[in-house]
Design an enzyme around this catalytic site. Structure first.
Site, short mmCIF file in Angstrom:
data_model
loop_
_atom_site.label_atom_id
_atom_site.label_comp_id
_atom_site.label_asym_id
_atom_site.label_seq_id
_atom_site.Cartn_x
_atom_site.Cartn_y
_atom_site.Cartn_z
N GLY A 145 -21.68 9.43 39.79
CA GLY A 145 -21.53 10.44 38.75
C GLY A 145 -20.87 9.85 37.52
O GLY A 145 -21.11 8.68 37.18
N CYS A 146 -20.03 10.62 36.87
CA CYS A 146 -19.36 10.20 35.64
C CYS A 146 -18.70 8.82 35.80
O CYS A 146 -17.79 8.65 36.59
CB CYS A 146 -18.32 11.23 35.25
SG CYS A 146 -17.27 10.73 33.87
N PHE A 147 -19.16 7.85 35.01
CA PHE A 147 -18.60 6.51 35.19
C PHE A 147 -17.17 6.38 34.71
O PHE A 147 -16.45 5.48 35.14
CB PHE A 147 -19.49 5.40 34.61
CG PHE A 147 -20.07 5.61 33.24
CD1 PHE A 147 -19.44 6.40 32.28
CD2 PHE A 147 -21.26 4.98 32.90
CE1 PHE A 147 -19.98 6.56 31.02
CE2 PHE A 147 -21.81 5.13 31.62
CZ PHE A 147 -21.17 5.92 30.68
#
Length: 213
Positions: free
Chosen positions: A47-49
């Protein structure tokens, strides 16, 4: 694909201005430090890095983390094109680590417990192909470790695991304003992470104390 409105608001104007937002002076830049000869790399998509990078930076033996894109069909993709779902890439993090301090097995197990491996649509508040979870492996050894890790997660959770094990592909570093975002824009990052429900879901899934940063 659907990107959290929180992230759209936080990143609006970054690409146009080419500027990074700093809320913490003197943020450490590990990329200026030469890694030891025995350094190895691993690539994880969760998901969100921003969040994956922040979580791995807490691990003793991790030397460097870089947010980027991998697994797609377009060369040198941009954040906009990836989040629109037109490139096939995952948001991912390349982890450089010292194998004498932390093993690939330990990293894989740490990773799986800092994501929701049961979500086929994305991760937490971010939905879409680029936010799905995967472990990108190089060689049979990493493949076996990753598979064993996912099997263990399925047994622990008693649920189907949708996180994929995929062959390593070209890793494209993300734009500069994404790197070390949790340090550069700590207030904005903290707001996003809490509002997205990442840590709340991790505790619900894995138990008390199971959260990142």
């Amino acid at each position: 694909m659907q990107r959290s409105a929180l992230v759209i608001a936080l990143t609006a104007g970054f690409a146009a201005s080419g500027l990074a937002f700093f809320s913490s002076a003197g943020a450490e830049d590990r990329r200026l430090v030469d890694p030891p000869t025995r350094a190895a790399t691993a690539v994880f998509a969760g998901g969100c890095f921003w969040c994956v990078e922040a979580d791995f930076d807490k691990v003793d033996g991790v030397l460097d983390t870089i947010s980027g894109y991998t697994g797609g069909t377009v060369e040198n993709p941009s954040y906009r094109s990836v989040t629109q779902g037109n490139t096939g890439h995952y948001e991912a993090v390349k982890v450089t680590y010292d194998p004498s301090k932390v093993s690939y097995d330990e990293l894989a197990n740490y990773f799986i417990r800092h994501i929701d491996p049961t979500d086929a649509k994305g991760q937490f508040c971010d939905k879409g192909d680029s936010y799905r979870s995967a472990i990108f492996v190089s060689g049979q050894g990493e493949h076996d470790v990753a598979t064993t890790t996912l099997d263990g997660a399925a047994e622990t959770l008693g649920q189907d695991i949708v996180t994929k094990v995929l062959p390593a592909a070209t890793f494209w570093p993300a734009e500069d304003y994404h790197q070390d975002y949790y340090l550069r824009s700590a207030v904005k990052y903290g707001y996003y992470r809490k509002a997205c429900g990442r840590d709340a879901r991790l505790e619900q899934l894995w138990g008390p104390g199971a959260k990142g940063s």
